[in-house]
Design an enzyme around this catalytic site. Sequence first.
Site, PDB file in Angstrom:
ATOM      1  N   SER A  81      47.652  36.964  35.686  1.00 30.87           N
ATOM      2  CA  SER A  81      46.364  37.418  36.560  1.00 30.87           C
ATOM      3  C   SER A  81      45.576  38.665  36.019  1.00 30.87           C
ATOM      4  CB  SER A  81      47.115  37.815  38.069  1.00 30.87           C
ATOM      5  OG  SER A  81      47.878  38.964  37.961  1.00 30.87           O
ATOM      6  N   ASP A  93      47.415  47.329  46.281  1.00 30.78           N
ATOM      7  CA  ASP A  93      47.565  46.924  44.681  1.00 30.78           C
ATOM      8  C   ASP A  93      47.015  48.001  43.723  1.00 30.78           C
ATOM      9  OD1 ASP A  93      47.335  45.635  42.251  1.00 30.78           O
ATOM     10  OD2 ASP A  93      45.636  44.326  42.896  1.00 30.78           O
ATOM     11  N   HIS A 123      46.117  45.658  39.426  1.00 34.55           N
ATOM     12  CA  HIS A 123      44.755  44.948  39.068  1.00 34.55           C
ATOM     13  C   HIS A 123      43.534  46.013  39.194  1.00 34.55           C
ATOM     14  CE1 HIS A 123      47.533  41.729  40.108  1.00 34.55           C
ATOM     15  NE2 HIS A 123      46.895  41.158  39.219  1.00 34.55           N
TER      16      HIS A 123
END
Length: 555
Positions: A271, A522, A525
Amino acid sequence: MWKAMNLASSPKGTNPAMAAFPRSLSSMAASVGGLALFLVIASLLLVSYPIGSTVRGYFYGIDSSRQVDLLIFEGNQSSIDLHHDSNLDVVDEDSSLGLDLKGPISLDGVNNNSVNVIDSQSEFNLQESTTGTRKEGQTNPKGGSVTLSVKQIDADKGSEENSSDAASADSKSGAKSDISAVPSNASKTGSDDSGCDLDQGSWFYDSLGPLYTNNTCPVLTQMQNCQGNGRPDKEYENWRWKPSQCDLPRFNAKKFLELMRGKTIAFIGDSVARNQMESMLCLLWQAKAPKNRGNKKMQRYFFRSTSTMVVRIWSSWLVHQTSESIDFAPKGVVKLHLDAPDEHFMEFIPNFDVIVLSSGHWFAKQSVYVLNNEIVGGQLWWPDRSRPMKINNVEAFGISVETILTSIATHPNFTGLTILRTYSPDHYEGGAWNTGGSCTGKEKPLAPGELVENGFTEIMHKKQITGFDRAINKATNKSKLKLMDITESFGYRHDGHPGPYRSPDPNKLTKRGPHGKPPPQDCLHWCMPGPVDTWNELVLEIIRRDFEASQDPSI
């Protein structure tokens, strides 16, 4: 006699010569007009659809029960679900080896302790059986196998795992290791190119700001749309990377497309690879809008003006995987054949001119490690504690890097450029993703001297460098390997993650609770726009140097 017959049949008052071939001249005129019309139409078609891109379209047009539909049809543009990631890849910052302390984090704001919850795009790779168990001595027909041994792994352990200090020192020296014995077709970033070392430098504030906004990029995944999700600060968008000995130009979309005219760049991996690919599209979209020609298994965007293709292929670990039972590992648990590449993308690499690889974070998730058809280790899975586990997830990661790079560098039909982007650091401070780790409230990069070293990140980085070094010494084809080392520089960018701003939900938690518990967030990312755009500035510079060097042997 023929002349007499023609004259006899000529009507009065007409020119005998003209009357002799009336239909022939009409046919000639019609033919000339038709030819002229054909040339005009053909010229227009060639301008819009160069022959090179058409031929390449047929290369992509491979169809089977196992492969994706890649054939280009203008009237059949598929719609890609860009919000497909059901989980984040998260790394435990407190574990020096990352053993048994990692797992996915649910996007619904609730921590999910199940290690079997996976990215929806990866379901095809993780849950379906692939080619099953390979027989002893059998090589992978798509990419071949890489000869590795557990003895070699054991010999490499040494002092790197004795302490986090040793791991940190080794990592830094490894990233800048001497490559004088390296083949000419491989290098660390900037080490044998014109210009300077792009890895060494500092972050500076650029008042010009980013080249796009969250409102000018239609392919931005909502999870990385920090401004759209309500993040109140914006300065994290303005910090840019400055190498110590030269300038790194701002990304130039037109220049990139021109350099990549008639070529394809593929982002392959997890990802975080998706994060970088979407950043690239956002940057390019400001100059040209591409055509969406992909599907959920392979994203493909085509820039017609230069016949440039941007591709993204999902591959969690970059190596062959199967869910079939092997020895004492039952069916259903993912088995990674660490000595064989992921055949689902290896068959396509001859069609790629530039490959950017991303991996590492999925080695925190449940899997069984297979080497030479023998189970040698596992992550979050080892049912029989009486059996010795020969390798852990860190060592498995290093082997996988060597395997995939060696497979590419020895592929008989690949002559392009492969860029290995190093391990992307996370910033869960004060704990792991599920034990109170947080990156909330970080609004600018760490200053020099403020960087807190992460033992797990350091050793993962070192294993990656070791895998790269071994692969370049095995290279046999005409392709090139480049290392884009971003691990240390991005260790300073704790401000660049979404944190709690992962969704547009107006009721989401963004502050610590009454007992100090941080909200779900998060910290792996990267926000877009944000620091991740720097990766593509580096990619453009690497491509520019490589292409110019190939045109001028003296460089």
